[in-house]
Write a protein that holds these residues in place. Structure first.
Motif, PDB file in Angstrom:
ATOM      1  N   THR A 131       4.803   6.806  -1.058  1.00 41.40           N
ATOM      2  CA  THR A 131       3.346   6.484  -0.647  1.00 41.40           C
ATOM      3  C   THR A 131       3.304   4.736  -0.570  1.00 41.40           C
ATOM      4  N   LEU A 132       2.913   4.565   0.725  1.00 42.21           N
ATOM      5  CA  LEU A 132       2.679   3.248   0.821  1.00 42.21           C
ATOM      6  C   LEU A 132       1.188   2.640   0.576  1.00 42.21           C
ATOM      7  N   VAL A 133       1.168   1.543  -0.127  1.00 38.68           N
ATOM      8  CA  VAL A 133      -0.457   1.074  -0.350  1.00 38.68           C
ATOM      9  C   VAL A 133      -0.231  -0.330   0.139  1.00 38.68           C
ATOM     10  N   ALA A 134      -0.782  -0.650   1.351  1.00 37.87           N
ATOM     11  CA  ALA A 134      -0.515  -1.966   2.017  1.00 37.87           C
ATOM     12  C   ALA A 134      -1.775  -2.221   2.906  1.00 37.87           C
ATOM     13  N   ASP A 135      -2.710  -2.908   2.580  1.00 42.76           N
ATOM     14  CA  ASP A 135      -3.847  -3.335   3.341  1.00 42.76           C
ATOM     15  C   ASP A 135      -3.468  -4.721   4.030  1.00 42.76           C
ATOM     16  N   GLY A 136      -3.475  -4.663   5.503  1.00 38.40           N
ATOM     17  CA  GLY A 136      -3.145  -6.032   6.012  1.00 38.40           C
ATOM     18  C   GLY A 136      -2.034  -5.689   7.097  1.00 38.40           C
ATOM     19  N   ASP A 137      -1.736  -6.729   8.108  1.00 39.29           N
ATOM     20  CA  ASP A 137      -0.948  -6.740   8.967  1.00 39.29           C
ATOM     21  C   ASP A 137       0.209  -7.756   8.891  1.00 39.29           C
ATOM     22  N   SER A 138       0.364  -8.418   7.945  1.00 37.66           N
ATOM     23  CA  SER A 138       1.394  -9.366   7.768  1.00 37.66           C
ATOM     24  C   SER A 138       2.923  -8.692   8.066  1.00 37.66           C
ATOM     25  N   LEU A 139       3.846  -9.799   8.281  1.00 34.83           N
ATOM     26  CA  LEU A 139       5.254  -9.335   8.068  1.00 34.83           C
ATOM     27  C   LEU A 139       5.524  -8.544   6.984  1.00 34.83           C
ATOM     28  N   SER A 140       5.185  -9.155   6.064  1.00 38.54           N
ATOM     29  CA  SER A 140       5.491  -8.148   4.638  1.00 38.54           C
ATOM     30  C   SER A 140       5.110  -6.750   4.554  1.00 38.54           C
TER      31      SER A 140
END
Length: 200
Positions: A131-140
């Motif tokens: 499960t991915l938890v990532a808020d944002g649109d950076s390269l990371s």
């Protein structure tokens, strides 16, 4: 993998993880992509060593990781050993000594024989995706999403596993066994860019 599957590790766990990462690049990427990543990973270790020297830091012989110079040559050797005929130019670019190059195909095969059954078990498993938890649109965030998609297309895990992208106030990544969480620090990507510029 080592923790979730309770794998036996003969030697340093971090060295085993380095080897597994090279094999996963080979398994999950097309040949051209894998070669690009081989250059990036190798230059990363070389740049870490240069940065340490430039800042006047001694080699941390007590660390759980081997010295960056050794990790560099181990990484180069394994990538080269995966395809000695097709990656001769890579070995030359990385100044891989001939004495070491002679053993690299065997080293890669030994590593694959060790890790291959582990990968096969994960492919055949009926467990959970990451499960991915990532808020944002950076390269990371985009890299984490791509990695998650690639791993989930092939593997299932015996327990729920979460990949979190968030600020940590340092350039690093961590695995927390208690929560079954991998944390990728957003500071890591800018740090890698600095190393890339240093290695040019």
């Amino acid at each position: 993998m080592v923790d979730l599957l309770a794998l036996p590790v003969f030697g340093q766990e971090e060295d085993a993880a380095d080897v597994a990462s090279v094999l996963l690049v080979e398994a999950l990427h097309e040949a051209d992509e894998a070669l690009d990543l081989a250059y990036d990973a190798s230059f990363g270790f070389a740049a870490e060593a240069m940065a340490r020297d430039a800042e006047g830091h001694d080699v941390a012989w007590w660390d759980t990781h081997g010295p960056d110079e050794q990790r560099f040559f181990n990484t180069v050797c394994l990538f080269y050993g995966a395809d000695p005929d097709g990656r001769d130019g890579f070995a030359q670019d990385m100044d891989l000594p001939e004495d070491r190059a002679e053993t690299c195909e065997e080293e890669f095969q030994l590593a694959w024989d060790s890790w291959g059954p582990v990968f096969d078990d994960l492919e055949d498993a009926s467990g959970d995706p990451i499960t991915l938890v990532a808020d944002g649109d950076s390269l990371s965030h985009r890299v984490a999403a791509d990695l998650t998609d690639r791993l989930n297309a092939v593997f299932r895990w015996p327990e729920p596993l979460t990949l979190i992208v968030e600020p940590c106030d340092e350039a690093n990544a961590y695995f927390y066994p208690d929560g079954r969480e991998i944390v990728l620090c957003t500071e890591f990507e800018p740090y890698l860019r600095q190393l890339w510029r240093l290695s040019e």
